[in-house]
Design a protein around this motif. Structure first.
Motif, PDB file in Angstrom:
ATOM      1  N   ALA A  82       0.801  -1.220   0.000  1.00  0.00           N
ATOM      2  CA  ALA A  82       0.000   0.000   0.000  1.00  0.00           C
ATOM      3  C   ALA A  82       0.836   1.274   0.000  1.00  0.00           C
ATOM      4  O   ALA A  82       0.491   2.258  -0.659  1.00  0.00           O
ATOM      5  CB  ALA A  82      -0.935   0.004   1.210  1.00  0.00           C
ATOM      6  N   MET A  83       1.944   1.264   0.744  1.00  0.00           N
ATOM      7  CA  MET A  83       2.751   2.466   0.894  1.00  0.00           C
ATOM      8  C   MET A  83       3.912   2.466  -0.094  1.00  0.00           C
ATOM      9  O   MET A  83       4.491   1.421  -0.389  1.00  0.00           O
ATOM     10  CB  MET A  83       3.303   2.575   2.312  1.00  0.00           C
ATOM     11  N   SER A  84       4.244   3.641  -0.572  1.00  0.00           N
ATOM     12  CA  SER A  84       5.408   3.788  -1.433  1.00  0.00           C
ATOM     13  C   SER A  84       6.638   4.062  -0.568  1.00  0.00           C
ATOM     14  O   SER A  84       6.604   4.917   0.322  1.00  0.00           O
ATOM     15  CB  SER A  84       5.197   4.945  -2.413  1.00  0.00           C
ATOM     16  N   PHE A  85       7.712   3.336  -0.842  1.00  0.00           N
ATOM     17  CA  PHE A  85       8.935   3.565  -0.074  1.00  0.00           C
ATOM     18  C   PHE A  85       9.502   4.960  -0.372  1.00  0.00           C
ATOM     19  O   PHE A  85      10.145   5.569   0.482  1.00  0.00           O
ATOM     20  CB  PHE A  85       9.984   2.500  -0.412  1.00  0.00           C
ATOM     21  N   GLY A  86       9.256   5.465  -1.581  1.00  0.00           N
ATOM     22  CA  GLY A  86       9.684   6.826  -1.912  1.00  0.00           C
ATOM     23  C   GLY A  86       9.007   7.853  -1.022  1.00  0.00           C
ATOM     24  O   GLY A  86       9.633   8.834  -0.601  1.00  0.00           O
ATOM     25  N   PHE A  87       7.726   7.643  -0.715  1.00  0.00           N
ATOM     26  CA  PHE A  87       7.000   8.529   0.189  1.00  0.00           C
ATOM     27  C   PHE A  87       7.665   8.549   1.562  1.00  0.00           C
ATOM     28  O   PHE A  87       7.912   9.618   2.138  1.00  0.00           O
ATOM     29  CB  PHE A  87       5.549   8.061   0.306  1.00  0.00           C
ATOM     30  N   LEU A  88       7.974   7.370   2.105  1.00  0.00           N
ATOM     31  CA  LEU A  88       8.602   7.283   3.418  1.00  0.00           C
ATOM     32  C   LEU A  88      10.015   7.870   3.402  1.00  0.00           C
ATOM     33  O   LEU A  88      10.425   8.551   4.345  1.00  0.00           O
ATOM     34  CB  LEU A  88       8.640   5.820   3.873  1.00  0.00           C
ATOM     35  N   LEU A 201       7.543  18.063  -0.522  1.00  0.00           N
ATOM     36  CA  LEU A 201       6.770  18.093  -1.764  1.00  0.00           C
ATOM     37  C   LEU A 201       7.008  16.829  -2.588  1.00  0.00           C
ATOM     38  O   LEU A 201       6.080  16.277  -3.179  1.00  0.00           O
ATOM     39  CB  LEU A 201       7.147  19.333  -2.574  1.00  0.00           C
ATOM     40  N   SER A 202       8.252  16.376  -2.617  1.00  0.00           N
ATOM     41  CA  SER A 202       8.594  15.180  -3.398  1.00  0.00           C
ATOM     42  C   SER A 202       7.965  13.921  -2.816  1.00  0.00           C
ATOM     43  O   SER A 202       7.754  12.939  -3.542  1.00  0.00           O
ATOM     44  CB  SER A 202      10.114  15.011  -3.460  1.00  0.00           C
ATOM     45  N   SER A 203       7.669  13.915  -1.524  1.00  0.00           N
ATOM     46  CA  SER A 203       7.163  12.703  -0.877  1.00  0.00           C
ATOM     47  C   SER A 203       5.790  12.299  -1.407  1.00  0.00           C
ATOM     48  O   SER A 203       5.458  11.102  -1.415  1.00  0.00           O
ATOM     49  CB  SER A 203       7.090  12.902   0.641  1.00  0.00           C
ATOM     50  N   PRO A 206       5.505   9.908  -5.252  1.00  0.00           N
ATOM     51  CA  PRO A 206       5.563   8.436  -5.298  1.00  0.00           C
ATOM     52  C   PRO A 206       4.295   7.772  -4.779  1.00  0.00           C
ATOM     53  O   PRO A 206       3.857   6.758  -5.322  1.00  0.00           O
ATOM     54  CB  PRO A 206       6.766   8.110  -4.396  1.00  0.00           C
ATOM     55  N   GLN A 207       3.671   8.358  -3.734  1.00  0.00           N
ATOM     56  CA  GLN A 207       2.450   7.761  -3.201  1.00  0.00           C
ATOM     57  C   GLN A 207       1.274   7.960  -4.154  1.00  0.00           C
ATOM     58  O   GLN A 207       0.436   7.063  -4.318  1.00  0.00           O
ATOM     59  CB  GLN A 207       2.130   8.364  -1.832  1.00  0.00           C
ATOM     60  N   LEU A 208       1.210   9.121  -4.794  1.00  0.00           N
ATOM     61  CA  LEU A 208       0.163   9.347  -5.795  1.00  0.00           C
ATOM     62  C   LEU A 208       0.290   8.344  -6.945  1.00  0.00           C
ATOM     63  O   LEU A 208      -0.715   7.792  -7.418  1.00  0.00           O
ATOM     64  CB  LEU A 208       0.253  10.778  -6.334  1.00  0.00           C
ATOM     65  N   TYR A 209       1.517   8.105  -7.385  1.00  0.00           N
ATOM     66  CA  TYR A 209       1.737   7.148  -8.481  1.00  0.00           C
ATOM     67  C   TYR A 209       1.420   5.725  -8.029  1.00  0.00           C
ATOM     68  O   TYR A 209       0.838   4.944  -8.791  1.00  0.00           O
ATOM     69  CB  TYR A 209       3.182   7.231  -8.960  1.00  0.00           C
ATOM     70  N   LYS A 210       1.779   5.389  -6.792  1.00  0.00           N
ATOM     71  CA  LYS A 210       1.494   4.057  -6.253  1.00  0.00           C
ATOM     72  C   LYS A 210      -0.008   3.801  -6.206  1.00  0.00           C
ATOM     73  O   LYS A 210      -0.489   2.737  -6.603  1.00  0.00           O
ATOM     74  CB  LYS A 210       2.087   3.946  -4.851  1.00  0.00           C
TER      75      LYS A 210
END
Length: 311
Positions: A82-88, A201-203, A206-210
């Motif tokens: 569910a979670m993007s590692f890029g977000f974290l 902002l960058s976080s 990745p979650q939007l794309y996931k």
């Protein structure tokens, strides 16, 4: 005011009579006592008072924002899906740079403790992500992995309790107002502020794309983003509401806090897109659930018919 998720500069530098009660310095006579004691700020008008209260609400929202996601990950055990590692990763990087700016510019103790708590919760989220990724990818359960996770959480808790005291003690020995360090510290604080804003902002991307890739938000807690929206919105408002009380240039004040305003209001806008995804993909989730509920009603009937025909 402590600048919540985007520390690195005091938001309210407007009171000319602010001081700590030290020899040779004026005393805050008309300030609010509890604010002077807790935040070391002399607040003597309604605009500054509203700014401080709204800023504390912002800080409280951020303190609670990651806890629902920690529980959601523990409940479903599928955080890596569910979670993007890029977000974290970007969230953690933003908190680290915020901490650097907060420390180098000798911010208030409450700011330092708050940023340390943010980093702690980020580490818990990253630890959960890695734990369930390893666990779900393995065909058998490993008790060693479980005990390593408990040991890591225990060690992080000890660091959380000990680090703020050490930071405040070391920070007290620094003098950012000395001529040799004032310029470099100020520049470093601004650089850290802009870097933190870029990371925050960058976080979201990745979650939007996931979420778009999965066409689902299942496994993520909306409270994480809802509380972040409340925190970012109230933080930006806490900076803007103090403008009528400024004794100096409003333009200079806005430029000073531009990095943190860009970060907070920019993330707020992106979280509206995350909210839209939660609304759109909720229909997909409900349709999927109805299909799963409909399957068991048919299969037992077919099995009973086969058994009767065999008799």
């Amino acid at each position: 005011m402590a600048s919540a998720r985007f520390p690195g500069g005091k938001s309210v530098d407007v009171a000319a009579n602010w001081t700590a009660p030290a020899p040779g310095r004026p005393v805050c006579v008309n300030g609010t006592p509890w604010i002077l004691y807790l935040l070391e700020e002399c607040v003597d008008n309604v605009w500054e008072y509203c700014s401080v209260v709204i800023g504390l609400v912002s800080m409280f929202c951020f303190l609670l924002s990651t806890l629902p996601q920690v529980y959601e990950a523990y409940r479903n055990g599928k955080v890596e899906e569910a979670m993007s590692f890029g977000f974290l990763f970007f969230l953690f990087s933003g908190d680290l740079t915020s901490f650097a700016g907060c420390y180098l510019t000798s911010q208030l103790p409450i700011q330092l403790v708050t940023v340390v708590f943010y980093i702690f919760t980020d580490l818990i989220l990253i630890s959960q992500f890695l734990y369930y990724k390893i666990k779900n990818s393995s065909s058998r359960k490993s008790p060693v992995l479980k005990w390593l996770c408990f040991a890591w959480c225990g060690a992080a808790t000890l660091v959380l309790l000990a680090l703020p005291k050490l930071i405040v003690e070391n920070n007290a020995t620094l003098d950012p107002k000395s001529p040799s360090t004032s310029n470099s510290v100020e520049v470093t604080g601004y650089v850290c502020g802009y870097l933190a804003s870029i990371f925050y902002l960058s976080s979201r991307f990745p979650q939007l794309y996931k979420n778009f890739q999965r066409q689902s938000t299942e496994g993520t807690s909306y409270l994480l983003f809802a509380l972040a929206m409340m925190g970012n919105g109230t933080y930006g408002f806490s900076v803007i509401v103090v403008l009528p009380a400024l004794k100096g240039s409003k333009r200079t004040f806005i430029i000073k806090h531009l990095a943190w305003l860009i970060g907070s209001l920019g993330v707020l806008i992106l979280d509206f897109f995350v909210t839209a995804q939660f609304i759109m993909y909720r229909k997909n989730c409900s349709a999927k659930s109805s299909k799963l509920l409909g399957v068991p009603e048919v299969e037992p009937l077919l099995r009973e018919e086969v058994e009767l025909s065999m008799l």
